[in-house]
Write an enzyme that holds these catalytic residues in place. Sequence first.
Site, PDB file in Angstrom:
ATOM      1  N   VAL A   1      52.400 -19.529 -36.407  1.00  0.00           N
ATOM      2  CA  VAL A   1      53.175 -20.418 -35.565  1.00  0.00           C
ATOM      3  C   VAL A   1      53.569 -21.772 -36.329  1.00  0.00           C
ATOM      4  CG1 VAL A   1      52.886 -22.010 -33.567  1.00  0.00           C
ATOM      5  CG2 VAL A   1      51.993 -19.789 -33.506  1.00  0.00           C
ATOM      6  N   GLY A   2      52.489 -22.210 -37.193  1.00  0.00           N
ATOM      7  CA  GLY A   2      52.714 -23.498 -38.008  1.00  0.00           C
ATOM      8  C   GLY A   2      53.753 -23.190 -39.029  1.00  0.00           C
TER       9      GLY A   2
ATOM     10  N   ASP B   1      46.779 -26.961 -44.232  1.00  0.00           N
ATOM     11  CA  ASP B   1      45.812 -26.002 -43.797  1.00  0.00           C
ATOM     12  C   ASP B   1      44.534 -26.193 -44.654  1.00  0.00           C
ATOM     13  OD1 ASP B   1      46.854 -22.894 -42.408  1.00  0.00           O
ATOM     14  OD2 ASP B   1      44.340 -23.231 -43.243  1.00  0.00           O
TER      15      ASP B   1
ATOM     16  N   THR C   1      43.464 -20.136 -31.318  1.00  0.00           N
ATOM     17  CA  THR C   1      42.577 -20.507 -30.112  1.00  0.00           C
ATOM     18  C   THR C   1      41.907 -19.205 -29.512  1.00  0.00           C
ATOM     19  OG1 THR C   1      44.577 -20.472 -28.963  1.00  0.00           O
ATOM     20  CG2 THR C   1      43.477 -22.722 -29.496  1.00  0.00           C
TER      21      THR C   1
ATOM     22  N   THR D   1      39.437 -16.037 -28.229  1.00  0.00           N
ATOM     23  CA  THR D   1      38.575 -15.865 -27.019  1.00  0.00           C
ATOM     24  C   THR D   1      37.130 -16.028 -27.543  1.00  0.00           C
ATOM     25  OG1 THR D   1      40.045 -14.257 -26.068  1.00  0.00           O
ATOM     26  CG2 THR D   1      37.893 -14.326 -25.079  1.00  0.00           C
TER      27      THR D   1
ATOM     28  N   GLU E   1      54.269 -22.837 -27.734  1.00  0.00           N
ATOM     29  CA  GLU E   1      55.461 -21.960 -28.358  1.00  0.00           C
ATOM     30  C   GLU E   1      55.285 -20.670 -27.659  1.00  0.00           C
ATOM     31  OE1 GLU E   1      54.088 -18.832 -29.827  1.00  0.00           O
ATOM     32  OE2 GLU E   1      52.223 -19.045 -29.507  1.00  0.00           O
TER      33      GLU E   1
ATOM     34  N   ALA F   1      57.856 -14.703 -29.920  1.00  0.00           N
ATOM     35  CA  ALA F   1      57.315 -13.447 -30.106  1.00  0.00           C
ATOM     36  C   ALA F   1      57.631 -12.936 -31.466  1.00  0.00           C
ATOM     37  CB  ALA F   1      58.303 -12.405 -29.020  1.00  0.00           C
TER      38      ALA F   1
ATOM     39  N   LYS G   1      52.202 -22.118 -20.268  1.00  0.00           N
ATOM     40  CA  LYS G   1      51.841 -21.126 -21.131  1.00  0.00           C
ATOM     41  C   LYS G   1      51.138 -20.254 -21.055  1.00  0.00           C
ATOM     42  CE  LYS G   1      51.854 -18.998 -25.332  1.00  0.00           C
ATOM     43  NZ  LYS G   1      51.705 -19.381 -26.665  1.00  0.00           N
TER      44      LYS G   1
ATOM     45  N   CYS H   1      48.157 -13.206 -28.117  1.00  0.00           N
ATOM     46  CA  CYS H   1      48.508 -13.801 -26.896  1.00  0.00           C
ATOM     47  C   CYS H   1      48.373 -13.190 -25.703  1.00  0.00           C
ATOM     48  CB  CYS H   1      49.830 -14.631 -27.331  1.00  0.00           C
ATOM     49  SG  CYS H   1      50.261 -15.588 -28.599  1.00  0.00           S
TER      50      CYS H   1
ATOM     51  N   LYS I   1      53.238  -3.997 -32.257  1.00  0.00           N
ATOM     52  CA  LYS I   1      54.463  -3.587 -31.619  1.00  0.00           C
ATOM     53  C   LYS I   1      55.390  -3.263 -32.951  1.00  0.00           C
ATOM     54  CE  LYS I   1      56.251  -8.144 -31.223  1.00  0.00           C
ATOM     55  NZ  LYS I   1      56.963  -9.176 -30.557  1.00  0.00           N
TER      56      LYS I   1
ATOM     57  N   ARG J   1      46.519  -7.547 -34.538  1.00  0.00           N
ATOM     58  CA  ARG J   1      45.557  -8.221 -33.605  1.00  0.00           C
ATOM     59  C   ARG J   1      45.551  -7.634 -32.290  1.00  0.00           C
ATOM     60  NH1 ARG J   1      46.638 -14.531 -34.918  1.00  0.00           N
ATOM     61  NH2 ARG J   1      48.728 -13.958 -35.115  1.00  0.00           N
TER      62      ARG J   1
HETATM   63  C1  UDX Z   1      54.251 -12.760 -26.771  1.00  0.00           C
HETATM   64  C2  UDX Z   1      55.074 -13.538 -25.922  1.00  0.00           C
HETATM   65  O1  UDX Z   1      56.152 -12.790 -25.746  1.00  0.00           O
HETATM   66  C3  UDX Z   1      55.387 -14.901 -26.330  1.00  0.00           C
HETATM   67  O2  UDX Z   1      56.064 -15.480 -25.820  1.00  0.00           O
HETATM   68  C4  UDX Z   1      54.154 -15.529 -26.714  1.00  0.00           C
HETATM   69  O3  UDX Z   1      54.169 -16.806 -27.094  1.00  0.00           O
HETATM   70  C5  UDX Z   1      53.001 -14.899 -27.379  1.00  0.00           C
HETATM   71  O4  UDX Z   1      52.892 -13.601 -26.788  1.00  0.00           O
HETATM   72  P1  UDX Z   1      53.989 -11.275 -28.872  1.00  0.00           P
HETATM   73  O5  UDX Z   1      52.662 -11.132 -28.593  1.00  0.00           O
HETATM   74  O6  UDX Z   1      54.520 -11.521 -30.166  1.00  0.00           O
HETATM   75  O7  UDX Z   1      54.365 -12.432 -27.804  1.00  0.00           O
HETATM   76  O8  UDX Z   1      54.716  -9.891 -28.363  1.00  0.00           O
HETATM   77  P2  UDX Z   1      55.781  -9.054 -27.188  1.00  0.00           P
HETATM   78  O9  UDX Z   1      57.003  -8.678 -27.876  1.00  0.00           O
HETATM   79  O10 UDX Z   1      55.624 -10.296 -25.800  1.00  0.00           O
HETATM   80  O11 UDX Z   1      54.709  -8.092 -26.774  1.00  0.00           O
HETATM   81  C6  UDX Z   1      53.308  -8.207 -26.355  1.00  0.00           C
HETATM   82  C7  UDX Z   1      52.888  -6.702 -26.278  1.00  0.00           C
HETATM   83  O12 UDX Z   1      53.521  -6.225 -24.943  1.00  0.00           O
HETATM   84  C8  UDX Z   1      53.142  -5.934 -27.148  1.00  0.00           C
HETATM   85  O13 UDX Z   1      52.104  -4.868 -27.391  1.00  0.00           O
HETATM   86  C9  UDX Z   1      54.106  -4.729 -26.622  1.00  0.00           C
HETATM   87  O14 UDX Z   1      54.349  -3.637 -27.403  1.00  0.00           O
HETATM   88  C10 UDX Z   1      53.877  -4.883 -25.242  1.00  0.00           C
HETATM   89  N1  UDX Z   1      54.972  -4.589 -24.451  1.00  0.00           N
HETATM   90  C11 UDX Z   1      56.156  -5.494 -24.333  1.00  0.00           C
HETATM   91  C12 UDX Z   1      55.224  -3.398 -23.742  1.00  0.00           C
HETATM   92  O15 UDX Z   1      54.438  -2.581 -23.553  1.00  0.00           O
HETATM   93  N2  UDX Z   1      56.110  -3.245 -22.828  1.00  0.00           N
HETATM   94  C13 UDX Z   1      57.184  -4.279 -22.664  1.00  0.00           C
HETATM   95  O16 UDX Z   1      58.103  -3.892 -22.072  1.00  0.00           O
HETATM   96  C14 UDX Z   1      56.946  -5.549 -23.507  1.00  0.00           C
HETATM   97  C1  UDX Z   2      47.604 -19.182 -33.266  1.00  0.00           C
HETATM   98  C2  UDX Z   2      47.208 -18.371 -32.049  1.00  0.00           C
HETATM   99  O1  UDX Z   2      47.090 -17.022 -31.972  1.00  0.00           O
HETATM  100  C3  UDX Z   2      48.134 -18.775 -30.714  1.00  0.00           C
HETATM  101  O2  UDX Z   2      47.681 -18.473 -29.533  1.00  0.00           O
HETATM  102  C4  UDX Z   2      48.523 -20.418 -30.624  1.00  0.00           C
HETATM  103  O3  UDX Z   2      49.414 -20.469 -29.743  1.00  0.00           O
HETATM  104  C5  UDX Z   2      49.053 -20.785 -31.875  1.00  0.00           C
HETATM  105  O4  UDX Z   2      47.957 -20.429 -32.991  1.00  0.00           O
HETATM  106  P1  UDX Z   2      48.842 -18.011 -35.212  1.00  0.00           P
HETATM  107  O5  UDX Z   2      49.370 -19.377 -35.906  1.00  0.00           O
HETATM  108  O6  UDX Z   2      49.308 -16.740 -35.288  1.00  0.00           O
HETATM  109  O7  UDX Z   2      48.575 -18.450 -33.801  1.00  0.00           O
HETATM  110  O8  UDX Z   2      47.198 -18.281 -35.940  1.00  0.00           O
HETATM  111  P2  UDX Z   2      46.874 -17.925 -37.374  1.00  0.00           P
HETATM  112  O9  UDX Z   2      48.067 -17.178 -37.996  1.00  0.00           O
HETATM  113  O10 UDX Z   2      45.520 -17.584 -37.480  1.00  0.00           O
HETATM  114  O11 UDX Z   2      46.953 -19.553 -38.001  1.00  0.00           O
HETATM  115  C6  UDX Z   2      46.191 -20.455 -37.810  1.00  0.00           C
HETATM  116  C7  UDX Z   2      45.782 -21.286 -39.121  1.00  0.00           C
HETATM  117  O12 UDX Z   2      45.093 -22.357 -38.794  1.00  0.00           O
HETATM  118  C8  UDX Z   2      45.023 -20.655 -40.382  1.00  0.00           C
HETATM  119  O13 UDX Z   2      45.675 -20.374 -41.247  1.00  0.00           O
HETATM  120  C9  UDX Z   2      43.550 -21.311 -40.592  1.00  0.00           C
HETATM  121  O14 UDX Z   2      43.591 -21.419 -41.555  1.00  0.00           O
HETATM  122  C10 UDX Z   2      44.359 -22.918 -39.758  1.00  0.00           C
HETATM  123  N1  UDX Z   2      43.139 -23.756 -39.686  1.00  0.00           N
HETATM  124  C11 UDX Z   2      42.369 -23.367 -38.514  1.00  0.00           C
HETATM  125  C12 UDX Z   2      42.989 -24.984 -39.905  1.00  0.00           C
HETATM  126  O15 UDX Z   2      43.988 -25.229 -40.915  1.00  0.00           O
HETATM  127  N2  UDX Z   2      42.238 -25.746 -39.670  1.00  0.00           N
HETATM  128  C13 UDX Z   2      41.295 -25.498 -38.526  1.00  0.00           C
HETATM  129  O16 UDX Z   2      40.507 -26.146 -38.292  1.00  0.00           O
HETATM  130  C14 UDX Z   2      41.226 -23.903 -38.083  1.00  0.00           C
END
Ligand code: UDX
Ligand code: UDX
Length: 486
Positions: A20-21, A41, A96, A98, A175, A178, A234, A290, A353, A360
């Site tokens: 995300v960042g 980071d 964040t 669980t 954010e 996807a 969200k 997510c 997907k 994850r």
């Molecule tokens: C999702 C949200 O779309 C995004 O807005 C949010 O911020 C983070 O979570 P992402 O996890 O990257 O994004 O994937 P997404 O494309 O939404 O799919 C999530 C899961 O649902 C996947 O395992 C996908 O295969 C499944 N899915 C999605 C289905 O099984 N059927 C569908 O029609 C759509």
């Molecule tokens: C995450 C979550 O999955 C999502 O739900 C949320 O909306 C946004 O953050 P993502 O960016 O995919 O998404 O996480 P990840 O790739 O694990 O990145 C988090 C980063 O934060 C890691 O690189 C970690 O080293 C860094 N971090 C964590 C810090 O810099 N400081 C901290 O205290 C903890």
Amino acid sequence: MEAERQDGRTKYVFIGAGWVGGLTSTFFASRNPNSDFFVYDINKELISKWNQHTVPFFEEGLQEMLDQCFNKNLFFTDDKERAFEGGQYYFICVHTPTKSKGIGKGEMQDIKFVEACTRDIATFYSTRSITKPIAIIEKSTVSPRTCDNLSSIFREAQTTFPENRQKFSILSNPEFLAEGVAVRDLTSPDRVIIGAGSDPISQTLSSGLAALYASSVPGVRVINTATYTSELAKLAANAMLAQRVSSANSLALVCERLGVDVTQLAACVGSDARIGERYLAAGPGFGGSCLEKDLLALVYLAKSLGLDEVAEYWRAVYTMNQHQKRRIAELVVREFYGNLSGKKITILGVAFKKNTSDCRSSPSIDIIRYLLDEGCLIQVYDPQAKRDHFMREYASYLVDEILTEDIFSRITFEKSIAEACQDSHAIILVTEWDEFKQTDWVNVHKSMQKPPYFFDTRGILDRDELSKIGFKAFKLGLGFSESKHN
Ligand code: UDX
Ligand code: UDX
């Protein structure tokens, strides 16, 4: 030392150089050459990867954006002071997950990293006076009211310069990216949500953040709302998405019993504009970092508000998702008369997907786990997902079990579909990679144990074609081909 820069350039700070960042900062920097973007980071290794000018994960289109701004107005650093100095907007982009222990275990979001980042910013400003107000922005998914918690963390630390307490605001700007299509989601978002308090400082900072979006995406739709609303939006959006997939998956089961094709059913139902055609594809269950996490956080939130029926309602969406993965594994086991011992099973796709290497919460984890319990060997092929990452996720998903050497050795990753299917008794297609639509299954069939099974859990292949080749073919949401028992 102050939050106002002498050169007139605004400085944006991102904490967390993960998916995300990294994505969000690169996007903004590529569109705003007259502002500076610093990404910090705690993970030095990750920062050094970025500093080699390469994206440390797979996301289409991101490298090109990085090329436009890397070390021009976008800087990656593990030096906190350098990153924080003179910043005005601080985006918290850390994970964040669980909670795995204690109260709320298995449902509640663990916000310890978000708190730690806020504490870092608070400590930084405890030794200097703020002249121009600063914003601390919740980009990570957090539960409603987290803003109050962060606000008090910042406030408490301002003892040397108490006037700092009036010069900051916590904003919520979740954010909605996807994986695999994140660049599209950034460049043409449906909307941007900004949650802020009603006081003048919060409103000014919120307008400043909206201006950053407007200069990045001309004509972007910004929804300004209260902070709690934005935080809850969200969780609600992801829970509603999860609910759609679970609804489609529950109907897929009904379809299989009736001999109805779920893709045709989805086309009929989705053509009702009130329902809409997107997000109705039945499959092996939703995964990713997510949907499941946010759905469970909503369950926990409802419980903590004393709303047991609401919690149960959303919990059922999760239960349906767990059932979907289990029933696929059970189907396979049943077809082999309950005996998979020593048999080779091919898993096509372990990423959650297509177009991502991310495993994850992938449905493949549970499916493989159930099958391994039956004593089989698993041969995996995935065009992008790596074994190390998958095994780490697999291990972290086990709640009351541990990853033994035996399990570890029974999962092998192969370099091609052909190698993964060699001598195998059954193929389970779990991820909908396009490559699988172009595969020559006639050749694959030749090298498998006879008669081989093909379980298409994404419903992307022509079941009757597979059946003609000689597979006992199952398509999720339609069932087995009639020739199965011939
Ligand atoms: C999702 C949200 O779309 C995004 O807005 C949010 O911020 C983070 O979570 P992402 O996890 O990257 O994004 O994937 P997404 O494309 O939404 O799919 C999530 C899961 O649902 C996947 O395992 C996908 O295969 C499944 N899915 C999605 C289905 O099984 N059927 C569908 O029609 C759509
Ligand atoms: C995450 C979550 O999955 C999502 O739900 C949320 O909306 C946004 O953050 P993502 O960016 O995919 O998404 O996480 P990840 O790739 O694990 O990145 C988090 C980063 O934060 C890691 O690189 C970690 O080293 C860094 N971090 C964590 C810090 O810099 N400081 C901290 O205290 C903890």
